[in-house]
Design a protein around this motif. Structure first.
Motif, PDB file in Angstrom:
ATOM      1  N   ILE A   1      -1.828   5.114   8.758  1.00  0.00           N
ATOM      2  CA  ILE A   1      -1.764   3.830   8.049  1.00  0.00           C
ATOM      3  C   ILE A   1      -2.561   2.777   8.810  1.00  0.00           C
ATOM      4  CG2 ILE A   1      -0.185   1.991   7.303  1.00  0.00           C
ATOM      5  CD1 ILE A   1       1.955   4.264   7.006  1.00  0.00           C
ATOM      6  N   ASP A   2      -3.375   2.013   8.072  1.00  0.00           N
ATOM      7  CA  ASP A   2      -4.188   0.954   8.674  1.00  0.00           C
ATOM      8  C   ASP A   2      -3.320   0.002   9.483  1.00  0.00           C
ATOM      9  OD1 ASP A   2      -6.449   1.960   7.479  1.00  0.00           O
ATOM     10  OD2 ASP A   2      -6.498   0.474   5.863  1.00  0.00           O
TER      11      ASP A   2
ATOM     12  N   LYS B   1       3.679   5.370  11.146  1.00  0.00           N
ATOM     13  CA  LYS B   1       2.368   4.766  10.902  1.00  0.00           C
ATOM     14  C   LYS B   1       1.257   5.646  11.478  1.00  0.00           C
ATOM     15  CE  LYS B   1       0.024   0.422  11.790  1.00  0.00           C
ATOM     16  NZ  LYS B   1       0.209  -0.973  12.138  1.00  0.00           N
TER      17      LYS B   1
ATOM     18  N   HIS C   1       0.884  -1.164   0.000  1.00  0.00           N
ATOM     19  CA  HIS C   1       0.000   0.000   0.000  1.00  0.00           C
ATOM     20  C   HIS C   1       0.923   1.215   0.000  1.00  0.00           C
ATOM     21  CE1 HIS C   1      -3.635   2.321   0.697  1.00  0.00           C
ATOM     22  NE2 HIS C   1      -2.903   3.072   1.496  1.00  0.00           N
TER      23      HIS C   1
ATOM     24  N   PRO D   1       4.995   0.405   7.582  1.00  0.00           N
ATOM     25  CA  PRO D   1       5.802   1.117   6.589  1.00  0.00           C
ATOM     26  C   PRO D   1       7.205   0.513   6.498  1.00  0.00           C
ATOM     27  CG  PRO D   1       5.605   2.408   8.598  1.00  0.00           C
ATOM     28  CD  PRO D   1       4.778   1.180   8.795  1.00  0.00           C
TER      29      PRO D   1
ATOM     30  N   VAL E   1       1.464   5.390   0.352  1.00  0.00           N
ATOM     31  CA  VAL E   1       0.931   6.659   0.861  1.00  0.00           C
ATOM     32  C   VAL E   1       1.740   7.774   0.203  1.00  0.00           C
ATOM     33  CG1 VAL E   1       0.480   8.093   2.890  1.00  0.00           C
ATOM     34  CG2 VAL E   1       0.284   5.595   3.058  1.00  0.00           C
TER      35      VAL E   1
ATOM     36  N   LEU F   1       0.921   9.066   9.510  1.00  0.00           N
ATOM     37  CA  LEU F   1       0.332   8.938   8.184  1.00  0.00           C
ATOM     38  C   LEU F   1      -1.046   8.283   8.195  1.00  0.00           C
ATOM     39  CD1 LEU F   1       3.495   7.901   6.127  1.00  0.00           C
ATOM     40  CD2 LEU F   1       2.584  10.198   6.570  1.00  0.00           C
TER      41      LEU F   1
ATOM     42  N   CYS G   1       4.332   0.658   2.134  1.00  0.00           N
ATOM     43  CA  CYS G   1       3.878  -0.119   3.296  1.00  0.00           C
ATOM     44  C   CYS G   1       3.503  -1.527   2.847  1.00  0.00           C
ATOM     45  CB  CYS G   1       2.653   0.549   3.918  1.00  0.00           C
ATOM     46  SG  CYS G   1       2.900   2.292   4.296  1.00  0.00           S
TER      47      CYS G   1
ATOM     48  N   TYR H   1      -1.005  -2.877   8.111  1.00  0.00           N
ATOM     49  CA  TYR H   1       0.189  -2.550   7.340  1.00  0.00           C
ATOM     50  C   TYR H   1       1.298  -1.989   8.215  1.00  0.00           C
ATOM     51  CZ  TYR H   1      -2.723  -2.979   3.182  1.00  0.00           C
ATOM     52  OH  TYR H   1      -3.541  -3.455   2.199  1.00  0.00           O
TER      53      TYR H   1
END
Length: 161
Positions: free
Chosen positions: A127-128, A122, A43, A133, A45, A125, A76, A131
């Motif tokens: 991030i789910d 994480k 994924h 990075p 970003v 940003l 990620c 995931y």
């Protein structure tokens, strides 16, 4: 081969935005990377927001170039996939090469496996949770020029015949 040897880590950037078409090309290159069992656990970003780029420099000790870079891409990976690190590393390398091919400079900023760094990035940003990075790629029009280097080292090769 020329592209491989031309790619260098660029840490100084012009005050110039990267066009959306070029960003799309970089992402397509990342997604064209090989992936174990074709899982494609990545994924991406895309970070263009100046405030966020500046905040990363407070988190990541080797990210000062983001004060100049107009763009970063966080690569990620879905941490449940066993080969996410390898797959995302291949995607990151493709992005770096595509940047060079598009007249851009770039540099890979390592995040994983530094847990504290990964967790902080994480959160910043958004991030789910599934995931992690792997790293950040700072990208922009280069404000420095580096010559190609021959770093071939024959003493690091074993040939079994």
């Amino acid at each position: 081969m020329d592209l491989l040897f031309k790619r260098r880590s660029i840490r100084s950037y012009q005050n110039r935005l990267v066009e959306d078409e070029k960003i799309t090309e970089l992402l397509k290159a990342g997604m064209a990377a090989p992936s174990a069992l074709n899982k494609r656990p990545w994924h991406f970003v895309v970070i263009k927001e100046r405030n966020t780029l500046d905040k990363i420099t407070e988190i990541h000790p080797y990210s000062n170039m983001l004060k100049e870079a107009p763009l970063a891409i966080a690569v990620c990976g879905k941490k449940e996939e066993p080969y996410w690190v390898q797959d995302c590393a291949a995607a990151m390398q493709n992005i770096l090469l595509a940047a060079t091919a598009n007249g851009l400079g770039s540099v890979w900023l390592g995040v994983y496996p530094r847990e504290e760094r990964a967790d902080t990035i994480k959160k910043l940003l958004g991030i789910d949770n599934e995931y992690l990075p792997l790293g950040l790629c700072a990208i922009g029009y280069p404000n420095e020029e580096k010559q190609e280097k021959d770093i071939y080292e024959s003493d690091k090769i074993t040939i079994l015949e």
